[in-house]
Scaffold this motif. Structure first.
Motif, PDB file in Angstrom:
ATOM      1  N   ASP A 112       7.554   5.836 -13.537  1.00 50.10           N
ATOM      2  CA  ASP A 112       7.730   4.818 -12.530  1.00 50.10           C
ATOM      3  C   ASP A 112       9.125   4.727 -12.053  1.00 50.10           C
ATOM      4  O   ASP A 112       9.031   5.161 -10.894  1.00 50.10           O
ATOM      5  CB  ASP A 112       7.131   3.930 -12.831  1.00 50.10           C
TER       6      ASP A 112
ATOM      7  N   GLU B 161      -5.819  -0.690  -3.475  1.00 58.97           N
ATOM      8  CA  GLU B 161      -4.577  -0.684  -4.279  1.00 58.97           C
ATOM      9  C   GLU B 161      -4.315  -2.333  -4.727  1.00 58.97           C
ATOM     10  O   GLU B 161      -4.039  -2.643  -4.695  1.00 58.97           O
ATOM     11  CB  GLU B 161      -4.078  -1.046  -2.018  1.00 58.97           C
TER      12      GLU B 161
ATOM     13  N   GLU C 198      10.360   5.987  -7.901  1.00 57.91           N
ATOM     14  CA  GLU C 198      11.347   5.503  -7.560  1.00 57.91           C
ATOM     15  C   GLU C 198      11.979   5.217  -6.964  1.00 57.91           C
ATOM     16  O   GLU C 198      12.627   5.318  -5.789  1.00 57.91           O
ATOM     17  CB  GLU C 198      10.995   3.367  -8.467  1.00 57.91           C
TER      18      GLU C 198
ATOM     19  N   ALA D 210      -0.388  -3.714  -7.578  1.00 57.64           N
ATOM     20  CA  ALA D 210       0.978  -3.182  -7.230  1.00 57.64           C
ATOM     21  C   ALA D 210       1.272  -5.088  -8.282  1.00 57.64           C
ATOM     22  O   ALA D 210       0.160  -5.773  -8.296  1.00 57.64           O
ATOM     23  CB  ALA D 210       1.836  -3.438  -6.407  1.00 57.64           C
TER      24      ALA D 210
ATOM     25  N   LYS E  54      -4.800   0.743 -13.095  1.00 53.18           N
ATOM     26  CA  LYS E  54      -4.798   2.236 -12.083  1.00 53.18           C
ATOM     27  C   LYS E  54      -6.167   2.748 -12.649  1.00 53.18           C
ATOM     28  O   LYS E  54      -6.461   3.743 -11.277  1.00 53.18           O
ATOM     29  CB  LYS E  54      -3.504   2.411 -12.227  1.00 53.18           C
TER      30      LYS E  54
ATOM     31  N   CYS F 285       0.836  -1.318  -0.259  1.00 51.22           N
ATOM     32  CA  CYS F 285       0.639  -0.299  -0.519  1.00 51.22           C
ATOM     33  C   CYS F 285       0.669   1.729  -0.161  1.00 51.22           C
ATOM     34  O   CYS F 285      -0.009   2.461   0.469  1.00 51.22           O
ATOM     35  CB  CYS F 285      -1.023  -0.066   1.472  1.00 51.22           C
ATOM     36  N   GLY F 286       2.237   1.172  -0.382  1.00 49.51           N
ATOM     37  CA  GLY F 286       3.048   2.352  -0.960  1.00 49.51           C
ATOM     38  C   GLY F 286       2.701   3.419  -2.009  1.00 49.51           C
ATOM     39  O   GLY F 286       3.428   4.190  -1.661  1.00 49.51           O
ATOM     40  N   GLY F 287       2.326   2.731  -2.763  1.00 45.55           N
ATOM     41  CA  GLY F 287       2.044   3.430  -3.711  1.00 45.55           C
ATOM     42  C   GLY F 287       2.849   3.017  -5.258  1.00 45.55           C
ATOM     43  O   GLY F 287       3.613   3.334  -6.392  1.00 45.55           O
ATOM     44  N   SER F 288       4.418   2.036  -4.795  1.00 41.21           N
ATOM     45  CA  SER F 288       5.025   2.381  -5.224  1.00 41.21           C
ATOM     46  C   SER F 288       4.539   0.820  -6.736  1.00 41.21           C
ATOM     47  O   SER F 288       3.558   0.184  -6.920  1.00 41.21           O
ATOM     48  CB  SER F 288       6.137   1.476  -4.732  1.00 41.21           C
ATOM     49  N   LYS F 289       4.739   0.883  -7.787  1.00 46.51           N
ATOM     50  CA  LYS F 289       5.069  -0.750  -8.529  1.00 46.51           C
ATOM     51  C   LYS F 289       4.577  -1.415  -8.338  1.00 46.51           C
ATOM     52  O   LYS F 289       4.087  -2.839  -8.960  1.00 46.51           O
ATOM     53  CB  LYS F 289       5.340   0.104  -9.776  1.00 46.51           C
TER      54      LYS F 289
ATOM     55  N   ARG G 261      12.199   7.955  -4.687  1.00 47.97           N
ATOM     56  CA  ARG G 261      11.658   7.407  -3.399  1.00 47.97           C
ATOM     57  C   ARG G 261      12.602   7.145  -2.546  1.00 47.97           C
ATOM     58  O   ARG G 261      13.167   7.248  -1.074  1.00 47.97           O
ATOM     59  CB  ARG G 261      10.676   6.474  -3.461  1.00 47.97           C
TER      60      ARG G 261
END
Length: 177
Positions: free
Chosen positions: A164, A83, A168, A85, A117, A42-46, A171
Motif C-alpha cells: 500500500d 468504501e 500511495e 479507509a 477490505k 472514496c479514492g481508494g487510498s489506505k 499515486r
C-alpha cells in the motif's frame, strides 16, 4: 503453528455510529476536528488525511457524531456501500458511515483493515434499502471471519502495508506529473 480461529465480525471489532452537527449552528462548524463524509475517503487510498469539512468541540459535544481514534477504520454504510479507509489521527464522521475499532485482544488494527477490505463484497451483497443500499450493525453480525494468531496477523499486515505504501507513493508521483 497455531490454528486460525473463527469469529463473528462483531466479536473482533466494535462498530461506532456517526452523526452530523446541526448545519444551521455556525458555532459547530469550521473548527479543529476533521469531519469525514464518504467523499473524503472514496479514492481508494489506505489512509484519509484531509476532510472537506471540520467541526468544533461544541459541534462534537452537541451532536451524535463520535471521535474515532488513530488506526480506527471508517466504512461507508449508505449509498456507496463499502468504501473504506484507515485513520492516521482522530476524526469525527457522519451517519452515513460506521467507525470500526479493533478488539486488540483478537485482531490488530492493520489486519482488521485488510480483512474488512476482503469482506466488502459480502457486505454489499447483504445491503438493502428502498432508496439507498444500506448496511446496518446487524449486517456485520452475520459476517464470519477466520483469524490467524496475532503474530501471523502482524506478518501479513506488514507485507500488505508495504505494498500500500508503494501504491500511495506512485499515486503521489503521478499527481505531481
Amino acid at each position: 503453528m497455531k490454528k486460525w480461529k473463527e469469529y463473528k465480525y462483531t466479536e473482533i471489532a466494535s462498530l461506532i455510529g456517526g452523526g452530523t452537527p446541526k448545519t444551521t449552528k455556525k458555532a459547530y462548524w469550521n473548527g479543529r476536528i476533521p469531519w469525514l463524509s464518504v467523499k473524503d475517503f472514496c479514492g481508494g487510498s489506505k489512509y484519509v488525511y484531509n476532510t472537506e469539512k471540520t467541526i468544533t468541540d461544541l459541534g462534537l459535544i452537541n451532536s451524535s457524531t463520535k471521535l474515532l481514534n488513530k488506526d480506527d477504520i471508517i466504512i461507508s454504510a449508505r449509498g456507496t456501500v463499502g468504501e473504506i479507509a484507515m485513520l492516521p489521527f482522530e476524526m469525527a464522521f457522519n451517519q452515513s458511515c460506521f467507525g470500526i475499532r479493533a478488539n486488540n485482544n483478537r485482531i490488530l488494527p492493520d489486519y482488521l483493515y485488510y480483512l474488512t477490505k476482503t469482506k466488502v463484497r459480502e457486505l454489499q451483497h447483504a445491503s438493502h434499502g428502498a432508496v439507498f443500499n444500506t448496511i446496518t450493525k446487524n449486517t456485520f453480525e452475520n459476517i464470519i471471519c477466520q483469524i490467524p494468531p496475532l503474530e501471523q496477523q502482524k506478518q501479513i499486515s506488514t507485507i500488505l502495508s508495504s505494498l500500500d505504501d508503494k501504491i500511495e507513493l506512485n499515486r503521489r508521483i503521478n499527481d505531481n506529473l
